[in-house]
Design an enzyme around this catalytic site. Structure first.
Site, PDB file in Angstrom:
ATOM      1  N   ARG D  88       0.825  -1.211   0.000  1.00  0.00           N
ATOM      2  CA  ARG D  88       0.000   0.000   0.000  1.00  0.00           C
ATOM      3  C   ARG D  88       0.859   1.261   0.000  1.00  0.00           C
ATOM      4  O   ARG D  88       0.465   2.287  -0.563  1.00  0.00           O
ATOM      5  CB  ARG D  88      -0.970  -0.011   1.180  1.00  0.00           C
ATOM      6  CG  ARG D  88      -2.048  -1.098   1.136  1.00  0.00           C
ATOM      7  CD  ARG D  88      -2.853  -1.147  -0.126  1.00  0.00           C
ATOM      8  NE  ARG D  88      -3.839  -2.227  -0.129  1.00  0.00           N
ATOM      9  CZ  ARG D  88      -3.601  -3.485  -0.534  1.00  0.00           C
ATOM     10  NH1 ARG D  88      -2.405  -3.856  -0.970  1.00  0.00           N
ATOM     11  NH2 ARG D  88      -4.571  -4.380  -0.504  1.00  0.00           N
ATOM     12  N   GLU D  91       1.697   1.795  -3.478  1.00  0.00           N
ATOM     13  CA  GLU D  91       0.506   2.292  -4.177  1.00  0.00           C
ATOM     14  C   GLU D  91       0.296   3.791  -3.906  1.00  0.00           C
ATOM     15  O   GLU D  91      -0.055   4.547  -4.807  1.00  0.00           O
ATOM     16  CB  GLU D  91      -0.705   1.477  -3.724  1.00  0.00           C
ATOM     17  CG  GLU D  91      -1.936   1.748  -4.569  1.00  0.00           C
ATOM     18  CD  GLU D  91      -3.003   0.691  -4.319  1.00  0.00           C
ATOM     19  OE1 GLU D  91      -2.799  -0.485  -4.663  1.00  0.00           O
ATOM     20  OE2 GLU D  91      -4.058   1.045  -3.762  1.00  0.00           O
ATOM     21  N   SER D 114      13.728  15.186   3.215  1.00  0.00           N
ATOM     22  CA  SER D 114      14.779  14.228   3.542  1.00  0.00           C
ATOM     23  C   SER D 114      14.189  12.943   4.120  1.00  0.00           C
ATOM     24  O   SER D 114      13.244  12.991   4.917  1.00  0.00           O
ATOM     25  CB  SER D 114      15.738  14.825   4.565  1.00  0.00           C
ATOM     26  OG  SER D 114      16.744  13.886   4.892  1.00  0.00           O
TER      27      SER D 114
END
Lengths: 147, 147, 147, 147, 147, 147, 147, 147, 147, 147
Positions: D88, D91, D114
């Protein structure tokens, strides 16, 4: 007319006409998934079915003819789709592929489920906790030939 | 005990006992696919279910404990399986993925079928022209949140 | 009008008008990230929201209509982005993915954070040693169904 | 002692002691995610923190020493994880990566967040419709140097 | 005007004018590598610098504006370049990457060399046995935050 | 003794002795990066240098002999490293590879920087705003032969 | 004029004129392989040689100029070619790469054969059992610098 | 005895005996490259030749037998080698593959150079500016059959 | 005229004329597969055969000429085809590749089946249980040269 | 006993007994390719056939039992084999895949050749110009179901 041009013509006509895949499929006399897959260039239709589809959409015979050509399937499709809806089917294959293999072999013996002598339907199961998508795949069991 | 050792112990006991995934699942009180997926290290079981499974197979509590651990799923699985039975599910995603996306959006709106709040069953449909494998996937529709 | 043409029209109008994603989002009444993602072709808007966005930008109804279509997501996106800003999110998944898995399972049990019933916001935290980017992801916990 | 042996020793001790990542982190005096990432071999600890962790777990100084070594990060991690929880995050990068880039540039100018001067926390937001996972990433904005 | 069109315009003007990257960089008041990277669409310039560059090349303000946009970096670049000159930098990472990691950790502690707060110069060292290319990379050391 | 066993022996001795790569390199009379790369199995040493290194570390002649073998380089190295420190060198190649190519061709003509007749050093530049890593690569320019 | 347009112009002129690579190379005064590689956009020519080539083919100075530009090499080439003739060179590297490494190290010490200070010729060896292709590669041995 | 064990036995014997591939090849009565490739598990030897090789090295008949087995070639070899010496052969295929194709078709017609009815030799050409590696490939021309 | 334009012209003429690959092949006097492969740009024809094909299709000499050019084969073809019909040949290589290797070595010795001195035919075997596709490949055995 | 251990036992017995795949297949009463594929772990045998094979080879019932298990096919096989003999089948798919698709569709309509209801034989065709390998594939034509 390429398959891509065919699909573009069909989608443009679908929008203009304000119709749905369900209605297009009903016009063609076949299932939603199969007719949609043909319109998206992943399956071919018999000429009479193709004409029913293009007549319904007000498209000419070139589109009907293009629908009858055997397509080079999945050539423009990602090896692993990143679209969340489509990816979930890859995830199901990753997580449940081994289990499906065990259970199919246990129930049927050595062989596979055909993806060619095959049909697939999608239904809506209403549920107060949230509607559910029901995908039913139905493929002929092909036993491995031992020669 | 790693998940791999757990699976090896279960498969060895299954062979020795001459039992089936169907019987193991029945002992655990859950479906064939889910129990098999847990035994193959792709899902976790509640402790009471795990103990029913290991008692049935004559295995000790270390195996039961291992069955309760949340697994790192699919880590040893091919990105695209070359096993013909499993590959067919990739082929279905390649050929019908776009059509399933169109029809699910048409029936449900923008969203996906969950592969987590999800169940999957495999049945045998007898047919004189050759028995058929019926795979039923049932997942909650999750609409995309718009925030 | 394809999603790509839609995005090009929106970006051109954004430049011409000299406006910002924040202002476009405010016009639409939704969050910056969600509206931007829809304008970039990664999410769909309801028609009324889409019209607010295109009215604000002085674009016609074809663009508004295009914003309502369910997109094929992430199809033109690299599997691993080489852009430094985007790559850092891959790096976070590489370095912290395993730790996030452990902690989510510890706090919630077996399941995942949804990326669909999900929202994401980006804020600026001022700091004399250098301002900081704060990314807040908020997704529904989905427990694995055991069936 | 390799990082892999170190992690195995820590996980075995964690199980034997019946403790949690939260308790281990508290013993070390740092956050859950950071201490877990060090225990999983993705970050290093200062010696005093490492000793607190290993003392708490009843492990010897070799483990503490191993925790202080700078690790080769992510070397055994999949390029795109197939575990649903971890995927996920990929995704999210696919669907929202472009939008995050636009908004960060709009709020901060040209530069990146960063992933080194960076912290990440996971919280549970209780919700009657289903609890929610809240992931907060906080990284220093690094403007691109123009030389 | 896309970044690609911008780069084509700059290269065409560079050829027509018969000038060099060194001269373009001098006009902009920044280093050769940085100005070239901006002209190739891999970095952005402040508007005043961009105008100096486009005035020098006799290009209009659309090009200057394009130079100020934050680019999607490296999106059209090969994952591993096959050009021999560029490949050698991959080869250096393959052969010396592990050694650079050891030495940087030994000299600086746990952390990395920033590629954002970073500058890079290329010089010619004359040598009777064959001139030498000297590439100097200078990046801020970023210690891993422990939180 | 394989190169992997050789490296393990050297690292174990380095830890036991509590020494550094800098000291090992000084014992061998060559640079830090080169000696480290040989110890990591990426370069070979002359026998006299190898013996100085193994004598310093208290290792036997098998290790010295292994250090003299021409290694199969980079065979166990990732195609694109996911370690943040090493990845930054890939990122530099992605972002600045095209610019380095333009500038090297402008300064030297058609050809490449050798990665074989090549040396690489890492220095620390102290800076109150944060110390800086300076990587200096020095490789012979090789003009493309035209035959 | 891009390198691709340059190659198209040269191939069109070669067909129109009914000439051969051998004749073009002779006009340029260099070898068949080198001149062909420059015409295919993989090497650059000095201006005087380029003009001889374009004069011979009846092409204008834009083509000659394009031939002098240092090309981005191999950017449109497959990572592993599927053309049978070209693939065989990959197969040779697969099957004989390790043996060539052993023998070159045995004959020359630690180092490589340059592919830059390099020439390659193709000859026909007549043989009653079937003519033979003779490929001669001749590259400077570059010893690894030890610094 | 696997091919890998065979190669390990041969290399150990070669080191113990202090001999060279040239001497081993001479003992076998075949060329350096071919005998080395068989010893590395990439080709098979006739039994009499295998026995000459193993007798010379003081190895038993199991090794000789292993040398006669038809190997699964190149199975443990990288798709694109990262070793600099071997990579150069990939680079030659990238840069000169298209040119070799043009010239072979021009000299021989449509067909390929066989990599099976094929021999390859490596020679040293002494040169005061640096010795040169000469690789000679000699393969039967195979015209494409037109049926 | 590129090979792609040539193929488009041939397919357009084939549709207009309402003819078949079998008839085109018969016109050319060669087999179905070979003539089709040439028309698809994967093989070359002698000029007299090419003219027979183009005369039959009513196409001009540019198409005939294009048919005689040696093609860059398979350059636009997927590394592993996702079209179900073509994929099955990959599946056969996956499942039976090792067995074919064993049996060919057993029957012929060490060597390969040529894919160049090769012919391939497809026949229909009528069968009341379902017609069968018979693919016959016939390639010269090439023994590995031992030199 | 895993499939890998099963294959090792069979190959060891085959060598010890000095027999051939042809003889093993004859013992089992099935074809060479099918029996070999089962012995290599790519197919399963019925128990009675398995026992004939193991009796012939002097192996115990564990091996016979292992031969009856449905295998996870092709899991250890390269995606594209680099072995020259096996690669040629990939090359045939690359060069002739499109032509086979055209001709099968022309002869049979829309559908595929099954690789499951499938047999494959290898024969030797003696030829004074060099013996030829004849591979005959025979698979049931499966028409695409239209539902």
């Amino acid at each position: 007319m390429t398959k891509i041009e065919m699909t573009e013509a069909i989608i443009a006509a679908k929008i203009t006409k304000g119709t749905s895949w369900a209605a297009i499929a009903e016009a063609g006399g076949l299932s939603e998934i199969f007719v949609t897959s043909a319109c998206l260039g992943q399956n071919s239709l018999e000429l009479d079915v193709a004409v029913k589809v293009t007549d319904f959409l007000g498209l000419d015979e070139k589109v009907a003819y293009a629908l009858t050509i055997c397509p080079m399937k999945a050539v423009d499709v990602e090896t692993v789709s990143k679209d969340p809806l489509i990816y979930r089917f890859f995830e199901i294959a990753y997580v449940y592929g081994g289990s499906m293999k065990e259970i199919i072999h246990e129930k049927f013996g050595d062989g596979i489920m055909s993806a060619i002598d095959f049909k697939l339907d999608i239904d809506k199961e209403e549920d107060p906790k949230g509607d559910r998508v029901v995908v039913t795949m139905n493929g002929k069991f092909l036993p491995y030939k031992k020669w």
